[in-house]
Design a protein around this motif. Structure first.
Motif, short mmCIF file in Angstrom:
data_model
loop_
_atom_site.label_atom_id
_atom_site.label_comp_id
_atom_site.label_asym_id
_atom_site.label_seq_id
_atom_site.Cartn_x
_atom_site.Cartn_y
_atom_site.Cartn_z
N TYR A 243 0.85 -1.19 0.00
CA TYR A 243 0.00 0.00 0.00
C TYR A 243 0.90 1.25 0.00
O TYR A 243 1.11 1.88 1.02
CB TYR A 243 -0.91 -0.01 1.21
CG TYR A 243 -1.90 1.14 1.23
CD1 TYR A 243 -2.91 1.20 0.28
CD2 TYR A 243 -1.82 2.13 2.18
CE1 TYR A 243 -3.81 2.24 0.28
CE2 TYR A 243 -2.71 3.17 2.19
CZ TYR A 243 -3.71 3.22 1.24
OH TYR A 243 -4.59 4.26 1.24
N SER A 245 2.15 4.78 -2.53
CA SER A 245 1.82 5.60 -3.70
C SER A 245 2.72 5.26 -4.88
O SER A 245 2.35 5.46 -6.03
CB SER A 245 1.93 7.09 -3.36
OG SER A 245 3.24 7.42 -2.96
N SER A 248 1.18 2.95 -7.38
CA SER A 248 0.20 3.54 -8.31
C SER A 248 0.88 4.08 -9.56
O SER A 248 0.28 4.09 -10.63
CB SER A 248 -0.57 4.66 -7.61
OG SER A 248 0.28 5.74 -7.26
N GLN A 249 2.11 4.54 -9.44
CA GLN A 249 2.84 5.08 -10.58
C GLN A 249 3.24 4.00 -11.57
O GLN A 249 3.61 4.30 -12.71
CB GLN A 249 4.08 5.85 -10.10
CG GLN A 249 3.75 7.05 -9.24
CD GLN A 249 4.98 7.70 -8.65
OE1 GLN A 249 6.11 7.41 -9.05
NE2 GLN A 249 4.79 8.58 -7.69
N SER A 253 -3.66 3.10 -16.19
CA SER A 253 -4.87 3.66 -15.58
C SER A 253 -6.00 2.64 -15.44
O SER A 253 -6.73 2.65 -14.45
CB SER A 253 -5.35 4.86 -16.38
OG SER A 253 -4.44 5.93 -16.22
N LEU A 256 -5.15 0.63 -12.48
CA LEU A 256 -5.25 1.46 -11.28
C LEU A 256 -6.70 1.65 -10.86
O LEU A 256 -7.03 1.60 -9.67
CB LEU A 256 -4.59 2.82 -11.54
CG LEU A 256 -4.59 3.82 -10.39
CD1 LEU A 256 -3.92 3.24 -9.15
CD2 LEU A 256 -3.89 5.11 -10.81
N ILE A 260 -8.35 0.47 -7.32
CA ILE A 260 -9.08 1.39 -6.44
C ILE A 260 -10.46 0.84 -6.12
O ILE A 260 -10.91 0.86 -4.96
CB ILE A 260 -9.17 2.80 -7.08
CG1 ILE A 260 -7.78 3.45 -7.13
CG2 ILE A 260 -10.13 3.69 -6.29
CD1 ILE A 260 -7.73 4.73 -7.93
N TYR A 274 -3.70 7.10 -4.32
CA TYR A 274 -3.94 6.47 -5.62
C TYR A 274 -4.84 7.35 -6.49
O TYR A 274 -4.65 7.46 -7.70
CB TYR A 274 -4.57 5.09 -5.43
CG TYR A 274 -3.65 4.11 -4.76
CD1 TYR A 274 -2.75 3.35 -5.50
CD2 TYR A 274 -3.66 3.95 -3.38
CE1 TYR A 274 -1.90 2.45 -4.88
CE2 TYR A 274 -2.81 3.05 -2.75
CZ TYR A 274 -1.93 2.31 -3.51
OH TYR A 274 -1.08 1.44 -2.90
N GLU A 277 -2.86 10.25 -8.01
CA GLU A 277 -2.09 9.81 -9.17
C GLU A 277 -3.00 9.67 -10.39
O GLU A 277 -2.63 10.07 -11.50
CB GLU A 277 -1.41 8.47 -8.87
CG GLU A 277 -0.69 7.84 -10.04
CD GLU A 277 0.48 8.65 -10.57
OE1 GLU A 277 0.81 8.50 -11.76
OE2 GLU A 277 1.06 9.45 -9.80
N LEU A 278 -4.19 9.11 -10.20
CA LEU A 278 -5.12 8.92 -11.31
C LEU A 278 -5.60 10.27 -11.87
O LEU A 278 -5.60 10.47 -13.09
CB LEU A 278 -6.33 8.10 -10.83
CG LEU A 278 -7.39 7.79 -11.89
CD1 LEU A 278 -6.81 6.93 -13.01
CD2 LEU A 278 -8.59 7.08 -11.24
#
Length: 363
Positions: A243, A245, A248-249, A253, A256, A260, A274, A277-278
């Motif tokens: 968990y 960040s 997420s990169q 998408s 991702l 989520i 997250y 980032e989206l």
């Protein structure tokens, strides 16, 4: 499109690419000077691997990152040159309005935005996965590797009634200790499964529990079972434990969004890192339009001091945009806030500035 539109669009794109090609080698030179010692430490690391796995993906990442900056500087540079050469005076004397003058700029901004959206949502995440893998293997120090390797004090809600807790888990060995799974009926505990050790079997997606104990709670009595080893299935994988960040990169998408959605169903409380980032993957490319209007409005009129003054003002504005963008990302990651709003605040603020400059330039 008229000849003047093709002329401006060509200058727009050529200057943008030229500016980007100046910024990327500077970033590479700085990075090489910082990491040359790390490369030399590994005798088995060849030049081809450095170029292929690291710097190819490094260029993709920073080319995408520098796009708004390169676009903003490029528009100021060549529009200031048009103004200084009195070309804009000739255009306005031909009864071309400021709105019509922006037409080729918006075509250029649209091309840059489409490319940036594609890179942000799909290309850069896959590229970042390879680059970060290289960094973990050859660049990160022992402390950083340990931080990435171990997950401590992790809890997760699997369903409306099931919760798990892991004291410590090693991502590389897929093993952990002090595992607990609890099932509730409302606020009442119905069963509890715990074990001293936990290991994930990737072949069949099962978990092996050693020194396990299971307690079933009834109204008037409890039943307790125990054993040395048991294989069972849970609705999570080791990937769900990471968990961070940074993860997420590395997700395209579509992946991702699925992550989520799944995390929301599992009751993970703070997914804002997250979500930031989206949302950022869309907000930054859209900023191309806002920055283009600001840059053209600043450089449209001839100033005393010429291009240098326009460039100084432009860099100052760009610095403020990046500053507010970073603040928005940090504040948007805080639990309980509207991450979408915080990510888009810089675009809203500078969008208002661009509207003001646009109306002022029209006059």
């Amino acid at each position: 499109m008229k000849i003047i539109d093709w002329y401006i669009l060509k200058r727009y794109l050529v200057t943008f690419l030229f500016t980007l090609l100046i910024l990327i080698p500077i970033a590479i030179a700085i990075d090489v000077s910082e990491k040359i010692d790390n490369f030399l430490e590994h005798t088995n690391l060849g030049l081809e691997e450095i170029l292929n796995d690291y710097y190819k993906n490094f260029i993709i990442y920073y080319a995408n990152t520098f796009m708004p900056l390169a676009l903003f500087i490029a528009v100021i540079l060549f529009t200031s040159k048009l103004s200084n050469n009195t070309e804009i005076i000739a255009i306005t004397n031909a009864k071309v309005s400021f709105t019509r003058f922006l037409y080729p700029y918006f075509i250029g901004a649209t091309l840059v935005t489409i490319i940036s959206l594609g890179m942000n949502h799909f290309v850069v995440p896959n590229s970042s996965k390879v680059r970060r893998g290289f960094e973990k293997k050859y660049i990160n120090n022992a402390r950083q590797k340990n931080d990435l390797k171990f997950i401590s004090d992790f809890s997760l809600q699997l369903t409306d009634s099931t919760y798990i807790y892991i004291r410590n888990y090693n991502i590389e060995t897929n093993a952990g200790y002090n595992f607990t799974s609890e099932t509730y009926d409302g606020l009442e505990l119905k069963s509890k499964l715990s074990s001293d050790n936990l290991r994930y079997n990737s072949k069949d997606s099962t978990f092996s529990l050693t020194n396990w104990r299971k307690r079933l709670i009834y109204k008037d009595r409890d039943s307790i079972f125990s054993g040395n080893k048991i294989d069972t299935v849970f609705n999570f994988t080791p990937r769900d434990l990471i968990y961070k960040s940074a993860l997420s990169q590395e997700m395209p998408s579509d992946e991702l969004i699925r992550f989520i959605d799944l995390s929301k169903k599992r009751g993970v409380k703070n997914l804002n890192a997250y979500l930031v980032e989206l949302h950022k993957r869309t907000s930054l490319p859209i900023a191309s339009y806002i920055l283009t209007i600001i840059a053209v409005a600043l450089a449209f009129r001839k100033r005393r001091g010429g291009t240098g003054v326009n460039l100084a003002i432009g860099i100052g504005i760009m610095f403020l945009y990046v500053f507010f963008m970073k603040i928005g990302e940090v504040l948007g990651s805080v639990a309980g806030v509207n991450s979408f709003l915080y990510v888009w605040i810089p675009n809203i603020m500078f969008g208002i500035i661009s509207v003001y400059l646009y109306w002022n330039a029209r006059k």
